[in-house]
Design a protein around this motif. Structure first.
Motif, short mmCIF file in Angstrom:
data_model
loop_
_atom_site.label_atom_id
_atom_site.label_comp_id
_atom_site.label_asym_id
_atom_site.label_seq_id
_atom_site.Cartn_x
_atom_site.Cartn_y
_atom_site.Cartn_z
N THR A 148 -49.30 -52.57 65.52
CA THR A 148 -50.06 -53.21 65.93
C THR A 148 -50.72 -53.08 67.44
N ALA A 149 -48.90 -53.01 68.21
CA ALA A 149 -48.85 -52.75 69.46
C ALA A 149 -49.65 -52.07 70.05
N LYS A 150 -49.67 -50.69 69.46
CA LYS A 150 -49.67 -49.30 69.45
C LYS A 150 -51.58 -49.44 69.50
N LEU A 151 -51.84 -49.89 68.99
CA LEU A 151 -53.27 -50.35 68.16
C LEU A 151 -53.79 -51.36 68.98
N VAL A 152 -53.93 -52.23 69.55
CA VAL A 152 -54.28 -53.23 70.71
C VAL A 152 -53.75 -51.98 71.87
N ARG A 153 -52.63 -51.49 72.60
CA ARG A 153 -52.89 -50.45 73.28
C ARG A 153 -53.86 -49.30 73.27
N ALA A 154 -54.40 -49.34 72.59
CA ALA A 154 -55.23 -48.21 72.30
C ALA A 154 -56.82 -49.00 72.30
N VAL A 155 -56.91 -50.29 72.21
CA VAL A 155 -58.32 -50.56 72.36
C VAL A 155 -58.80 -51.00 73.58
N ILE A 156 -57.33 -50.87 74.59
CA ILE A 156 -57.59 -51.94 75.64
C ILE A 156 -57.67 -50.04 76.44
N SER A 157 -57.39 -49.19 75.98
CA SER A 157 -57.93 -48.18 76.90
C SER A 157 -59.43 -47.44 76.38
N MET A 158 -59.86 -47.88 75.26
CA MET A 158 -61.01 -47.93 74.48
C MET A 158 -62.07 -48.13 75.57
N ALA A 159 -61.03 -49.56 75.85
CA ALA A 159 -62.60 -50.38 76.60
C ALA A 159 -62.25 -50.06 77.82
N MET A 213 -65.29 -51.14 80.15
CA MET A 213 -65.25 -52.61 79.72
C MET A 213 -63.75 -53.52 80.21
N GLU A 214 -64.09 -54.56 80.58
CA GLU A 214 -62.86 -54.52 80.45
C GLU A 214 -62.29 -55.83 79.28
N ALA A 215 -61.16 -55.28 79.46
CA ALA A 215 -60.14 -55.92 78.50
C ALA A 215 -59.31 -57.11 78.26
N VAL A 216 -59.94 -57.94 77.18
CA VAL A 216 -59.24 -59.42 77.12
C VAL A 216 -58.67 -59.28 75.74
N ALA A 217 -57.30 -60.31 76.39
CA ALA A 217 -56.84 -61.09 74.90
C ALA A 217 -56.86 -62.39 74.64
N GLU A 218 -57.01 -62.59 73.28
CA GLU A 218 -56.96 -64.37 73.07
C GLU A 218 -55.76 -64.36 71.90
N GLY A 219 -56.00 -65.32 72.69
CA GLY A 219 -54.04 -65.72 71.89
C GLY A 219 -53.10 -65.72 72.23
N ILE A 220 -52.53 -65.52 73.33
CA ILE A 220 -51.27 -65.69 74.26
C ILE A 220 -50.41 -67.00 73.82
N GLU A 221 -49.67 -66.88 73.70
CA GLU A 221 -49.02 -68.30 72.70
C GLU A 221 -47.32 -68.09 73.76
N ASP A 222 -47.61 -66.71 74.02
CA ASP A 222 -45.60 -67.00 74.72
C ASP A 222 -45.73 -65.54 75.74
N GLN A 223 -44.87 -66.05 77.03
CA GLN A 223 -44.82 -65.15 78.03
C GLN A 223 -44.50 -63.10 77.54
N SER A 224 -42.95 -63.64 76.44
CA SER A 224 -43.66 -61.96 76.53
C SER A 224 -45.08 -61.02 75.90
N THR A 225 -45.05 -61.81 74.82
CA THR A 225 -46.76 -61.06 74.89
C THR A 225 -47.63 -61.28 75.96
N GLN A 226 -47.24 -62.19 76.79
CA GLN A 226 -48.40 -62.27 78.26
C GLN A 226 -48.08 -60.89 79.20
N ASP A 227 -46.71 -60.49 79.25
CA ASP A 227 -45.49 -59.59 80.28
C ASP A 227 -46.82 -58.02 78.95
N LEU A 228 -46.39 -57.73 77.75
CA LEU A 228 -46.41 -57.03 76.99
C LEU A 228 -48.20 -56.56 77.53
N LEU A 229 -49.00 -57.31 77.57
CA LEU A 229 -50.15 -56.84 77.69
C LEU A 229 -50.80 -56.69 78.85
N ALA A 230 -49.83 -57.25 79.83
CA ALA A 230 -49.85 -56.83 81.37
C ALA A 230 -49.38 -55.08 81.43
#
Ligand code: C2E
Ligand code: MG
Ligand code: MG
Length: 417
Positions: free
Chosen positions: A350-361, A366-383
């Protein structure tokens, strides 16, 4: 006697017995997949024969006291009296599945049927024939959507009852509320804006979720009134912010309103009445809804975009939009659904998929916006994945719009998105 009368009468009889202390029973809605195809391929006569076979097979697999009623196209209501517990229901469900192991029509035209079932148990899931049947049908839809053989009622999945007049009055008399949920710039760690989310809290009915009242509005004629209300209320709060606040606000639009002539002009008027710049506003449309009426959606979205308003594709990753659809939408943001974001810390794929979706955006401007960030580690990964913006309980829950505005107005100078 209508099918429904027959089914309701059978259930009512068991309810009366239960009132006299005779315990638990179950209602199973069965959809026999394959019956329609048999009718279309081999003709109506064979189709009816197959339907009759399906019913006989089910009756033979169950106890003599169990009843099988025809409920409609491809579907049956099975009433199972005198059960001691859930395991007994499961036993019946297993037997119903095996009733379809052999083809449904004769050897000259063998055709396989398959049963999908929705199960409710009295008293756990309802106390009237109407409620039990509605919940069983809803459970059946869930099973079919998930590709499973059966599903029990999940009470939360059954829509809360909404009274049309109550809801219309609440919109007309300004008794809904707007909440803002902060949207954070993940690269600069600054507040970027907010998403506007409607709430309905009523002294009589308590709080009704938008997950219930938005689909209700879409199915009745209230979606236009709700959208107008939401937009105007959002603009009113935006107008109360200090000038040059630099924030952007997203509001949800149901594509059901796209068919309304003059919609774009109405929006432009509303922006000028409140003195809000189009570039400070983002219209969010869900991916699934977009695909439903592609041509009209593309047309309206292009005109909205021409006015300078941003366009976000909401809940990306839950529908079936293909890359070729994405090419047509004049979207400025891609909001990746929380169901994908939730797993990026634990599931490598899933992490690889999300990384690819961000690159595709980014590749599609387009700008990529992540919904449903519930902890710091998810935020760090997305950043780290170069995701532009983020939203979620970890960054801020939805709060009354007035509180958001008051807090922001106290914290000058403004931050930019
Ligand atoms: P949405 O646009 O995808 O909004 C995000 C939903 O996710 C919101 O639910 C929000 O409260 C929730 N959420 C945000 N962060 C988190 C998180 O970290 N974890 C979890 N589990 N959930 C999070 P809400 O407010 O219940 O809204 C549900 C949907 O209702 C929205 O989904 C939107 O599609 C629709 N909606 C809300 N207000 C309006 C409106 O005024 N008009 C229209 N047409 N639709 C609306
Ligand atoms: Mg949204
Ligand atoms: Mg969303």
């Amino acid at each position: 006697m209508l099918n429904r009368d027959r089914i309701f009468a059978a259930i009512q009889e068991l309810l009366d017995l239960a009132a006299a202390g005779e315990g638990c029973f179950a209602v199973v809605f069965v959809r026999v997949l394959g019956l329609r195809e048999i009718r279309l391929r081999f003709g109506y006569e064979r189709g009816e024969q197959a339907e009759q076979n399906a019913r006989t097979r089910m009756e033979q697999s169950l106890r003599p006291i169990d009843q099988v009623h025809h409920a409609g196209d491809e579907s049956f209501a099975v009433v199972l009296p005198g059960l001691r517990n859930r395991n007994h229901v499961l036993l019946a469900v297993t037997r119903l599945v095996s009733a379809f192991e052999l083809p449904l029509v004769d050897a000259s035209a063998p055709w396989q049927g398959r049963a999908v079932m929705g199960v409710v148990v009295f008293p756990e899931h309802g106390r009237t024939p109407d409620e039990l049947c509605r919940r069983a049908e809803t459970a059946l839809d869930i099973a079919q959507r998930r590709g499973e053989q059966y599903a029990f009622d999940e009470s939360t999945a059954v829509p809360t009852e909404i009274i049309y007049e109550d809801f219309r009055d609440a919109i007309e008399n300004n008794r809904l509320q707007i909440h803002f949920q902060p949207v954070w710039n993940l690269q600069t760690n600054c507040l970027g804006g907010a998403e506007s989310l409607a709430r309905w809290t009523d002294t009589n009915n308590g709080t009704t979720s938008p997950a219930d009242f938005v689909p209700f509005a879409e199915q009745s004629d209230l979606i236009l009134a709700l959208t107008r209300w939401s937009l105007n209320a959002t603009l009113r709060y935006m107008a109360s912010l200090p000038p040059a606040h630099g924030l952007r606000f997203a509001f949800n639009v149901s594509p059901r309103v796209f068919a309304k002539p003059g919609l774009v002009e109405e929006l432009i008027d509303a922006l000028s009445i409140w003195g809000v710049l189009p570039s400070a506003l983002i219209a969010e449309v869900t991916e699934t809804a977009l695909v439903n009426d592609l041509d009209l959606s593309v047309q309206v979205l292009r005109r909205l975009r021409e006015t300078g308003i941003g366009i976000a594709i909401d809940d990306f990753g839950t529908g079936f939009a293909s890359i070729s659809y994405l090419r047509k939408f004049p979207a400025t943001e891609l909001k990746i659904d929380q169901s994908l974001i939730r797993d990026i810390g634990t599931d490598e794929h899933t992490a690889k998929l999300v990384r690819a979706v961000i690159s595709m955006a980014h590749a599609l401007d387009m700008e990529a916006v992540a919904e449903g960030i519930e902890d710091q580690s998810t935020q760090d990964l997305l950043a780290d994945m170069r995701c532009d913006f983020g939203q979620g309980y970890h960054l801020g829950r939805p709060e009354p719009a007035a509180d958001f505005v008051a807090r922001f107005s106290m914290q000058q100078p403004p931050q930019s998105r």
